[in-house]
Design an enzyme around this catalytic site. Structure first.
Site, PDB file in Angstrom:
ATOM      1  N   ASP A  17      37.523 -26.093  58.133  1.00 30.08           N
ATOM      2  CA  ASP A  17      38.381 -24.988  58.556  1.00 30.08           C
ATOM      3  C   ASP A  17      39.631 -24.892  57.680  1.00 30.08           C
ATOM      4  O   ASP A  17      40.093 -25.889  57.132  1.00 30.08           O
ATOM      5  CB  ASP A  17      38.771 -25.216  60.029  1.00 30.08           C
ATOM      6  CG  ASP A  17      39.348 -23.958  60.676  1.00 30.08           C
ATOM      7  OD1 ASP A  17      39.051 -22.848  60.190  1.00 30.08           O
ATOM      8  OD2 ASP A  17      40.082 -24.086  61.665  1.00 30.08           O
ATOM      9  N   ASN A  65      31.516 -16.360  64.170  1.00 28.57           N
ATOM     10  CA  ASN A  65      32.168 -15.865  62.956  1.00 28.57           C
ATOM     11  C   ASN A  65      31.743 -14.451  62.558  1.00 28.57           C
ATOM     12  O   ASN A  65      32.391 -13.808  61.728  1.00 28.57           O
ATOM     13  CB  ASN A  65      31.972 -16.840  61.779  1.00 28.57           C
ATOM     14  CG  ASN A  65      32.776 -18.124  61.896  1.00 28.57           C
ATOM     15  OD1 ASN A  65      32.350 -19.190  61.459  1.00 28.57           O
ATOM     16  ND2 ASN A  65      33.967 -18.044  62.486  1.00 28.57           N
TER      17      ASN A  65
END
Ligand code: IPE
Ligand code: IPE
Ligand code: MG
Length: 237
Positions: A17, A65
């Site tokens: 991330d 996502n």
């Protein structure tokens, strides 16, 4: 330099991330952060394999996502395409076996073909197993396992009272693999974001502020060192 006195975890999961913030800090579009993140993915995978990890599960794209702006999703799909082509040759030298977990049916036919090819050329390799989690969501994976068991109850005479924890874990996309010992998250958040929920019951969690494109060998060594100082009790004393 790696500290060879450290115990290297057998299965490591990484939530990669922070690409977007990495780019933003430099006044660049988020997609540039993903490009640097993808480069780092190749480098660090090879390092982790050399370090003796047996299974590495990398979270590349979650089922959530898809909510991102269309341009960002399409830039990510392009990158997956490009890096899969590269990894066909890249990981050969390191004998890394590549497997994709997650629902690949949502990808375009070209990407699906490439995913299949990447797995096919790597299938007999004996080195580290690299699971790339793409369009992966742990809740969805648990739902699939439950459906499978329901079918077995209905069609194959499985006794529902005899279903065990192992029956569920065997039907997850990591079926047959040891649970992750260590889950690393870059970018500073302390959450799993739908990654390996069932499998991480007793995983050690390590979160670092370092953004994914900046996560290098020494950062991995730091995580392994912290892992070595954890006291894993598994509910015992
Ligand atoms: C991780 O970086 C990559 C993916 C989720 C595909 P992010 O894109 O989430 O980066 P941040 O968290 O916005 O910085
Ligand atoms: C988790 O990162 C997914 C991947 C790294 C692929 P996100 O950026 O999507 O997670 P949240 O939204 O911060 O929970
Ligand atoms: Mg993020």
């Amino acid at each position: 330099m790696p500290d060879n006195s450290l115990i290297v975890p057998t299965h490591v999961g990484i939530i990669m991330d922070g690409n977007g913030r990495w780019a933003k800090k430099r006044g660049l579009p988020r997609s540039v952060g993903h490009t640097y993140g993808a480069q780092n993915f190749r480098k660090i995978t090879r390092y982790i394999s050399k370090r003796g990890v047996k299974v590495l599960t990398l979270y590349a794209f979650s089922t959530e996502n898809w909510k991102r702006p269309k341009e960002e999703v399409s830039a990510l799909m392009k990158l997956f395409h490009q890096y899969l082509v590269d990894s066909l040759t890249d990981f050969r030298e390191d004998d890394i076996k590549v497997v994709f977990i997650g629902d690949r049916t949502a990808f375009g036919p070209e990407l699906v073909k490439l995913i299949d090819e990447t797995e096919e050329v790597a299938k007999d390799r004996k080195g580290m197993l690299l699971n790339i989690a793409m369009n992966y969501g742990s809740r969805a994976e648990i739902v699939e396992a439950v459906k499978e068991l329901c079918h077995e109850v209905r069609d194959e005479g499985l006794d529902p009272d005899k279903i065990t924890e192992k029956d569920i874990s065997d039907r997850l996309s990591t079926g047959g693999l040891p649970d992750p010992d260590l889950i690393i998250r870059t970018g500073g958040e302390f959450r799993l974001s739908n990654f390996l929920l069932y499998q991480s019951a007793y995983s050690e969690f390590y979160s670092t502020e370092t953004l994914w494109p900046d996560f290098h060998e020494e950062d991995f060594e730091k995580a392994v060192s912290v892992f070595n100082h954890r006291n894993r009790r598994f509910g015992g004393v």
